[in-house]
Design a protein around this motif. Structure first.
Motif, PDB file in Angstrom:
ATOM      1  N   LEU A 101       0.823  -1.210   0.000  1.00 20.07           N
ATOM      2  CA  LEU A 101       0.000   0.000   0.000  1.00 20.07           C
ATOM      3  C   LEU A 101       0.860   1.265   0.000  1.00 20.07           C
ATOM      4  CD1 LEU A 101      -2.859  -1.008   2.471  1.00 20.07           C
ATOM      5  CD2 LEU A 101      -2.933  -0.907  -0.024  1.00 20.07           C
ATOM      6  N   THR A 102       1.921   1.234   0.825  1.00 20.92           N
ATOM      7  CA  THR A 102       2.799   2.403   0.861  1.00 20.92           C
ATOM      8  C   THR A 102       3.514   2.595  -0.466  1.00 20.92           C
ATOM      9  OG1 THR A 102       3.137   2.056   3.227  1.00 20.92           O
ATOM     10  CG2 THR A 102       4.691   3.495   2.103  1.00 20.92           C
ATOM     11  N   GLY A 103       3.993   1.494  -1.050  1.00 22.68           N
ATOM     12  CA  GLY A 103       4.678   1.600  -2.337  1.00 22.68           C
ATOM     13  C   GLY A 103       3.761   2.074  -3.444  1.00 22.68           C
ATOM     14  N   ILE A 104       2.527   1.558  -3.479  1.00 21.88           N
ATOM     15  CA  ILE A 104       1.588   1.968  -4.531  1.00 21.88           C
ATOM     16  C   ILE A 104       1.250   3.451  -4.394  1.00 21.88           C
ATOM     17  CG2 ILE A 104      -0.771   1.674  -5.361  1.00 21.88           C
ATOM     18  CD1 ILE A 104      -0.486  -1.314  -4.671  1.00 21.88           C
ATOM     19  N   GLY A 105       0.971   3.861  -3.166  1.00 28.33           N
ATOM     20  CA  GLY A 105       0.638   5.271  -2.966  1.00 28.33           C
ATOM     21  C   GLY A 105       1.808   6.191  -3.288  1.00 28.33           C
ATOM     22  N   GLY A 106       3.005   5.834  -2.803  1.00 33.58           N
ATOM     23  CA  GLY A 106       4.172   6.669  -3.079  1.00 33.58           C
ATOM     24  C   GLY A 106       4.514   6.705  -4.553  1.00 33.58           C
ATOM     25  N   GLY A 107       4.419   5.545  -5.229  1.00 33.34           N
ATOM     26  CA  GLY A 107       4.714   5.519  -6.663  1.00 33.34           C
ATOM     27  C   GLY A 107       3.736   6.355  -7.461  1.00 33.34           C
ATOM     28  N   ALA A 108       2.454   6.270  -7.098  1.00 31.65           N
ATOM     29  CA  ALA A 108       1.449   7.051  -7.817  1.00 31.65           C
ATOM     30  C   ALA A 108       1.673   8.552  -7.629  1.00 31.65           C
ATOM     31  CB  ALA A 108       0.056   6.658  -7.338  1.00 31.65           C
ATOM     32  N   ALA A 125       6.811   7.160 -15.537  1.00 31.28           N
ATOM     33  CA  ALA A 125       6.541   5.767 -15.141  1.00 31.28           C
ATOM     34  C   ALA A 125       7.748   5.157 -14.441  1.00 31.28           C
ATOM     35  CB  ALA A 125       6.160   4.951 -16.364  1.00 31.28           C
ATOM     36  N   ASN A 126       8.949   5.484 -14.947  1.00 32.82           N
ATOM     37  CA  ASN A 126      10.155   4.981 -14.275  1.00 32.82           C
ATOM     38  C   ASN A 126      10.263   5.519 -12.844  1.00 32.82           C
ATOM     39  OD1 ASN A 126      10.887   3.570 -16.566  1.00 32.82           O
ATOM     40  ND2 ASN A 126      12.153   5.239 -17.379  1.00 32.82           N
ATOM     41  N   TRP A 127       9.974   6.797 -12.693  1.00 30.89           N
ATOM     42  CA  TRP A 127       9.998   7.375 -11.355  1.00 30.89           C
ATOM     43  C   TRP A 127       8.928   6.718 -10.457  1.00 30.89           C
ATOM     44  CZ3 TRP A 127      12.867  11.030  -8.704  1.00 30.89           C
ATOM     45  CH2 TRP A 127      13.911  11.617  -9.420  1.00 30.89           C
ATOM     46  N   GLY A 130      10.217   3.229  -9.472  1.00 28.77           N
ATOM     47  CA  GLY A 130      11.281   3.352  -8.481  1.00 28.77           C
ATOM     48  C   GLY A 130      10.757   3.759  -7.121  1.00 28.77           C
ATOM     49  N   ALA A 131       9.811   4.715  -7.116  1.00 33.21           N
ATOM     50  CA  ALA A 131       9.222   5.138  -5.839  1.00 33.21           C
ATOM     51  C   ALA A 131       8.418   4.002  -5.208  1.00 33.21           C
ATOM     52  CB  ALA A 131       8.340   6.362  -6.051  1.00 33.21           C
ATOM     53  N   PHE A 132       7.719   3.218  -6.073  1.00 33.11           N
ATOM     54  CA  PHE A 132       6.971   2.069  -5.549  1.00 33.11           C
ATOM     55  C   PHE A 132       7.897   1.063  -4.878  1.00 33.11           C
ATOM     56  CE2 PHE A 132       5.868  -2.356  -6.566  1.00 33.11           C
ATOM     57  CZ  PHE A 132       4.770  -2.518  -5.739  1.00 33.11           C
ATOM     58  N   LEU A 134      11.060   1.534  -3.789  1.00 30.56           N
ATOM     59  CA  LEU A 134      11.733   2.092  -2.627  1.00 30.56           C
ATOM     60  C   LEU A 134      10.784   2.262  -1.446  1.00 30.56           C
ATOM     61  CD1 LEU A 134      14.333   3.303  -1.459  1.00 30.56           C
ATOM     62  CD2 LEU A 134      13.617   5.528  -2.378  1.00 30.56           C
ATOM     63  N   GLY A 135       9.598   2.797  -1.722  1.00 30.29           N
ATOM     64  CA  GLY A 135       8.633   2.988  -0.634  1.00 30.29           C
ATOM     65  C   GLY A 135       8.159   1.674  -0.038  1.00 30.29           C
ATOM     66  N   GLY A 136       7.936   0.676  -0.899  1.00 31.52           N
ATOM     67  CA  GLY A 136       7.501  -0.623  -0.379  1.00 31.52           C
ATOM     68  C   GLY A 136       8.560  -1.282   0.477  1.00 31.52           C
ATOM     69  N   ILE A 137       9.824  -1.235   0.028  1.00 31.38           N
ATOM     70  CA  ILE A 137      10.903  -1.869   0.794  1.00 31.38           C
ATOM     71  C   ILE A 137      11.110  -1.158   2.131  1.00 31.38           C
ATOM     72  CG2 ILE A 137      13.383  -2.300   0.834  1.00 31.38           C
ATOM     73  CD1 ILE A 137      13.219  -2.776  -2.199  1.00 31.38           C
ATOM     74  N   VAL A 138      11.119   0.185   2.085  1.00 41.08           N
ATOM     75  CA  VAL A 138      11.327   0.944   3.328  1.00 41.08           C
ATOM     76  C   VAL A 138      10.185   0.697   4.306  1.00 41.08           C
ATOM     77  CG1 VAL A 138      11.449   3.271   4.291  1.00 41.08           C
ATOM     78  CG2 VAL A 138      12.770   2.698   2.252  1.00 41.08           C
ATOM     79  N   SER A 139       8.956   0.719   3.810  1.00 40.18           N
ATOM     80  CA  SER A 139       7.805   0.484   4.686  1.00 40.18           C
ATOM     81  C   SER A 139       7.825  -0.931   5.266  1.00 40.18           C
ATOM     82  CB  SER A 139       6.508   0.718   3.912  1.00 40.18           C
ATOM     83  OG  SER A 139       5.389   0.423   4.723  1.00 40.18           O
ATOM     84  N   PHE A 140       8.191  -1.900   4.424  1.00 42.57           N
ATOM     85  CA  PHE A 140       8.260  -3.289   4.901  1.00 42.57           C
ATOM     86  C   PHE A 140       9.310  -3.448   5.995  1.00 42.57           C
ATOM     87  CE2 PHE A 140       9.957  -7.614   4.624  1.00 42.57           C
ATOM     88  CZ  PHE A 140       8.800  -8.361   4.758  1.00 42.57           C
ATOM     89  N   GLU A 141      10.489  -2.874   5.787  1.00 39.35           N
ATOM     90  CA  GLU A 141      11.547  -3.010   6.785  1.00 39.35           C
ATOM     91  C   GLU A 141      11.205  -2.271   8.077  1.00 39.35           C
ATOM     92  OE1 GLU A 141      14.070  -4.944   6.739  1.00 39.35           O
ATOM     93  OE2 GLU A 141      13.679  -5.682   4.720  1.00 39.35           O
ATOM     94  N   VAL A 142      10.586  -1.101   7.951  1.00 40.06           N
ATOM     95  CA  VAL A 142      10.176  -0.361   9.155  1.00 40.06           C
ATOM     96  C   VAL A 142       9.141  -1.155   9.943  1.00 40.06           C
ATOM     97  CG1 VAL A 142       8.974   1.708   9.953  1.00 40.06           C
ATOM     98  CG2 VAL A 142      10.766   1.902   8.236  1.00 40.06           C
ATOM     99  N   CYS A 143       8.196  -1.758   9.223  1.00 37.71           N
ATOM    100  CA  CYS A 143       7.179  -2.574   9.895  1.00 37.71           C
ATOM    101  C   CYS A 143       7.804  -3.792  10.571  1.00 37.71           C
ATOM    102  CB  CYS A 143       6.118  -3.003   8.884  1.00 37.71           C
ATOM    103  SG  CYS A 143       4.807  -4.034   9.586  1.00 37.71           S
ATOM    104  N   GLN A 144       8.757  -4.432   9.906  1.00 38.21           N
ATOM    105  CA  GLN A 144       9.421  -5.587  10.495  1.00 38.21           C
ATOM    106  C   GLN A 144      10.221  -5.182  11.739  1.00 38.21           C
ATOM    107  OE1 GLN A 144       9.371  -8.859   9.817  1.00 38.21           O
ATOM    108  NE2 GLN A 144       7.885  -8.643   8.164  1.00 38.21           N
ATOM    109  N   ALA A 145      10.902  -4.049  11.675  1.00 39.76           N
ATOM    110  CA  ALA A 145      11.642  -3.573  12.849  1.00 39.76           C
ATOM    111  C   ALA A 145      10.697  -3.291  14.004  1.00 39.76           C
ATOM    112  CB  ALA A 145      12.439  -2.321  12.490  1.00 39.76           C
TER     113      ALA A 145
END
Length: 207
Positions: A101-108, A125-127, A130-132, A134-145
């Motif tokens: 959800l975070t990646g989709i929203g950030g990418g859009a 579209a490339n941006w 990339g934002a999708f 990056l945002g998805g990975i960061v959100s996933f890692e923050v949630c896991q932490a």
């Protein structure tokens, strides 16, 4: 004549025998081995030592086993372990939904801003992609932490609770022990007072 007869009748001393008493290789001390016996002993094949089944089993069991070489999984092995059904259950992974959800929203948002600011559609579209990512990975890692921190906190809470429960049980046991000791002391004092009253009574009685 008597001396001649006695000397003739006496047995002659026994001559030492020079014949070998045993084959060479066994213990005998009557003579030294000859060169022929030494040469025959050198040429004779030696039999291997015989071992009993118990000795063979013990030697085989005591022999060190070679450590098995553990193969490290490569990237190709990890990719081969992925199945098509895993993509259908990816939402069940903890924090995966939040990351998507975070990646989709950030990418859009990023793609739309880049397009509004004058970038072409492929660049926007490339941006967005990339934002999708990056945002998805960061959100996933923050949630896991956060989940790991919450698990560690719950573990500490459980340890503190168990420690408090143990302290309460120990205090209850000490109170029960003190109460039992106080009751025993009261019973002992009552028994001593009763014995003292009985001893104070006169042993005589007129009527």
């Amino acid at each position: 004549m008597a001396g001649d007869s006695s000397s003739s009748s006496s047995p002659a001393p026994a001559q030492p025998s020079t014949a070998p008493t045993a084959a060479f290789g066994t213990q005998h001390f009557d003579r030294a081995p000859t060169s022929e016996e030494l040469q025959a002993a050198r040429q004779a094949p030696q039999a291997p030592p015989q071992t009993t089944p118990d000795q063979s089993s013990s030697s085989s069991s005591s022999a060190p086993t070679k450590p098995s070489h553990q193969q490290r999984a490569s990237v190709s092995d990890a990719v081969k372990s992925i199945k098509a059904s895993d993509f259908l259950t990816v939402y069940q992974v903890p924090c995966a939904r939040q990351g998507f959800l975070t990646g989709i929203g950030g990418g859009a948002v990023v793609g739309a801003l880049r397009y509004i600011l004058g970038a072409s559609v492929p660049r926007a579209a490339n941006w967005a992609v990339g934002a999708f990512a990056l945002g998805g990975i960061v959100s996933f890692e923050v949630c896991q932490a956060a989940r790991r921190a919450e698990a560690a906190k719950m573990k500490r809470v459980v340890e503190v609770y168990d420690r408090k429960q143990a302290d309460l049980q120990r205090q209850k046991a000490e109170k029960a022990r003190h109460a039992a000791a106080a009751a025993a002391r009261a019973e002992e004092s009552r028994r001593l007072e009763e014995a003292a009253r009985r001893a104070a009574r006169p042993w005589y009685k007129f009527w």
